[in-house]
Motif scaffolding. Structure first.
Motif, PDB file in Angstrom:
ATOM      1  N   SER A  96     -11.416  22.150 -17.628  1.00 24.82           N
ATOM      2  CA  SER A  96     -12.583  22.117 -18.515  1.00 24.82           C
ATOM      3  C   SER A  96     -12.869  23.503 -19.063  1.00 24.82           C
ATOM      4  O   SER A  96     -12.765  24.507 -18.369  1.00 24.82           O
ATOM      5  N   ARG A 127     -18.925  17.439 -17.697  1.00 31.26           N
ATOM      6  CA  ARG A 127     -17.711  16.770 -18.143  1.00 31.26           C
ATOM      7  C   ARG A 127     -17.528  16.833 -19.647  1.00 31.26           C
ATOM      8  O   ARG A 127     -16.605  16.221 -20.199  1.00 31.26           O
ATOM      9  N   ARG A 129     -10.620  11.271 -21.078  1.00 36.21           N
ATOM     10  CA  ARG A 129     -10.689  12.729 -21.194  1.00 36.21           C
ATOM     11  C   ARG A 129      -9.469  13.262 -21.960  1.00 36.21           C
ATOM     12  O   ARG A 129      -9.600  14.136 -22.827  1.00 36.21           O
TER      13      ARG A 129
END
Length: 624
Positions: free
Chosen positions: A14, A55, A168
């Protein structure tokens, strides 16, 4: 440095923490919503706070749009919500409810909200939960509470909170597929602009804006550079030489390039400010009218000398009245209900045809086309020719736009609000005399506001003609008195009629043309330049009023309007001065009145626009 609070388990790969640091956030950690609430309470009340899901996957510029725009107290994108100091209490209440019951519920008794104040420091809280996005739930709770949450248009930019590895990965691929810097550059340019600006300025001025941003320059600095360039151009025009005229034309275009750049820089880097709103809202007119004065001074020196001050003042009067028509029409229909019209529907259909869009934008002679025309004519012709063409073009544009808006108003079924009526009354700029008449007339049966205003203007115009042709110096004074009474009667009833938005433009034309006609009638050196200065000072006050109303800050203080006489008081005063003073005395009196008005108006305007209470906006500018 600003502070952000990160909650939840970090997601491998991330970039959210790094992106937040790039935007100026320092990052801390919290375990859950309750912990985040405790950390937010500990953040000083004068800082911005934000809640962002750990997230989060998306473009940096999407985060920038969602978290750093200073114009909005509350803003949100998917996975992120932010609050400036003025809205901290609302966000805190929503977060407290979320901490008690994750789906939202009543806050515990005795909960208090943070005190707030304004600062440039920013704090963000980054949080991720096992069940949905806390940031999105907070944004929904704020909506449910009736708070106004700004949601920026992201277009092709990505902002998502994936819930599993596959989504994702898809979100990351979507991020890689879109160049956010290209989007950022494109969005720096206004979506609706004139033909000249769109095709001859913006293709390269956006890169100048990026160059300025990377070197730490602010929109205010670019705006000031644009003003200085225009003033130098006016100085070159004032030399009255052909090389000076050519240099003036080139510099006027350069000033316009910088004028486009400052807004693009503000949009590119989200550098909006109260001072920037004031500078950008007023400097365009200051530059253009200073250039008119430079041309008038240059005309007196060019060749055998030519007095074009009446043309310069006429151009300023026409352009200002044209803008007031635009402003009044917009304000009258700002929040009108059932606001439909066959004429407006036809206009929308024409806007769907490519070539008609550009033709319709060009024939109204917007600022880009107008300045380009002035620059070319200055370099190649004389000031007189420049003003003749300018007056003809602006007169046609004003007739076209006003006729279209009158037709729309007559055919549309609109119910105008009290806010619209109040805005039009403020734009009317009535002073003590008119207000006294309105109070004495309140409760009585009165005529239609527009007809009353038009009758007063006609009487004033007839008295000016009689004074000029027959030499009856006191007739204009009587006309001015009748006009002042009519001004008061016109505002007894709320301005909610279909054409009542024409009342402020009528008042502007009456006041400005009175000054022009009486100064021209004196036939002495200096009278018209003094009149030019007076109209410029008053016009600044009227533009200042417009932009305060646009920023939802209300009109200037009533004390200021009374101190400078109101439009009817100034009109009557100028007719009195013309009746009792000789040519030179009238010139001196106009000069003193211009200086006094400018000092009072500028002092109050500067006080307002640099204060913390002024709206933090950057005006997008008007095509005209």
């Amino acid at each position: 440095m600003s502070t952000a609070i990160l909650t939840g388990q970090p997601v491998p790969g991330s970039s959210i923490e790094g992106d937040l640091r790039t935007l100026g956030f320092d990052v801390q950690a919290a375990s859950d919503a309750s912990d985040a609430d405790a950390l937010l309470v500990a953040v000083p009340a004068d800082q911005r706070v934000a809640v962002v899901d750990a997230r989060f996957v998306g473009h940096l510029h999407a985060l920038r749009l969602g978290l750093t725009d200073p114009r909005f107290d509350l803003a949100a994108i998917t996975g992120a919500v932010t609050a400036r100091p003025a809205a901290r209490a609302a966000l805190t209440r929503a977060l407290v409810r979320e901490a008690v019951t994750p789906a939202g519920g009543p806050a515990p008794a005795g909960t208090t909200a943070d005190a707030t104040a304004v600062t440039d420091v920013t704090t963000a809280t980054v949080t991720g939960t096992a069940s949905g996005s806390l940031a999105d739930r907070l944004a929904a709770a704020l909506d449910a509470d009736g708070a106004e949450v700004h949601r920026p248009e992201l277009g092709s930019l990505v902002a998502a909170v994936p819930s599993d590895p596959q989504s994702r990965n898809e979100a990351r691929q979507a991020v890689d597929a879109v160049d956010d810097e290209a989007v950022r550059l494109k969005s720096a340019v206004k979506s609706r602009d004139g033909f000249f600006t769109t095709h001859f300025i913006s293709p390269y001025s956006r890169y100048i804006a990026r160059w300025c941003a990377r070197r730490g320059l602010t929109p205010n600095q670019v705006t000031t550079a644009s003003l200085l360039t225009a003033l130098i151009a006016a100085g070159c025009a004032a030399t009255g030489t052909r090389p000076g005229f050519v240099a003036a034309g080139v510099l006027l275009i350069a000033s316009f390039v910088l004028d486009c750049t400052d807004g693009q820089l503000a949009r590119y880097s989200l550098q909006y400010s109260t001072l920037g709103a004031w500078l950008d809202a007023t400097f365009d007119r200051a530059k253009e009218y200073a250039y008119y004065a430079g041309l008038a001074l240059g005309a007196a020196r060019y060749g055998g000398g030519d007095d074009v001050w009446a043309l310069a003042l006429g151009a300023m009067v026409l352009q200002t009245c044209r803008h007031v028509v635009d402003f009044s029409f917009t304000e009258a229909n700002h929040d009108a209900t059932a606001n439909t019209s066959p004429t407006a529907a036809l206009s929308d259909r024409l806007d769907s045809v490519g070539w008609t869009v550009w033709v319709r934008r060009m024939i109204v002679l917007p600022i880009g086309e107008r300045w380009a025309m002035i620059a070319v004519l200055t370099a190649l012709t004389t000031p007189r020719v420049t003003f003749y063409v300018l007056l003809a073009g602006c007169a046609f544009a004003a007739t076209y736009t006003t006729a279209g808006r009158v037709l729309r108003s007559l055919t549309r079924k609109a119910r105008r609000t009290d806010r619209a009526a109040r805005a039009l009354a403020d734009l009317a700029d009535n002073g003590y005399l008119a207000q006294l008449v309105a109070r004495r007339t309140a409760g009585r049966r009165t005529l239609n506001p527009l007809l009353t205003a038009a009758a007063g203007v006609l009487v004033l115009a007839a008295s000016l003609v009689a004074g000029r042709v027959a030499g009856w110096t006191w007739v204009p004074v009587a006309g001015g008195l009748v006009y002042a009474v009519a001004s008061g009667h016109a505002l007894v009833r709320p301005l909610k009629g279909s054409l009542d938005w024409l009342v402020p433009p009528l008042f502007r034309a009456a006041e400005y043309l009175t000054v022009l006609v009486l100064a021209a009638g004196m036939k002495v050196n200096g009278a018209l330049p003094a009149a030019f200065g007076l109209v410029a000072a008053v016009a600044y006050h009227h533009y200042d009023t417009v932009y305060r109303i646009r920023g939802n800050a209300g009109a200037p203080p009533a004390g200021l309007v009374r101190a400078i006489g109101g439009q009817e008081g100034r009109t009557l005063l100028v007719t009195l001065l013309a009746a009792v003073l000789t040519g030179n005395g009238f010139t001196v009196a106009l000069t003193v009145l211009a200086v006094a008005t400018a000092l009072v108006v500028l002092a109050e305007s500067i006080r307002f626009w640099v204060s913390a209470g002024a709206p933090a906006v950057h005006d997008e500018g008007d095509p005209a």
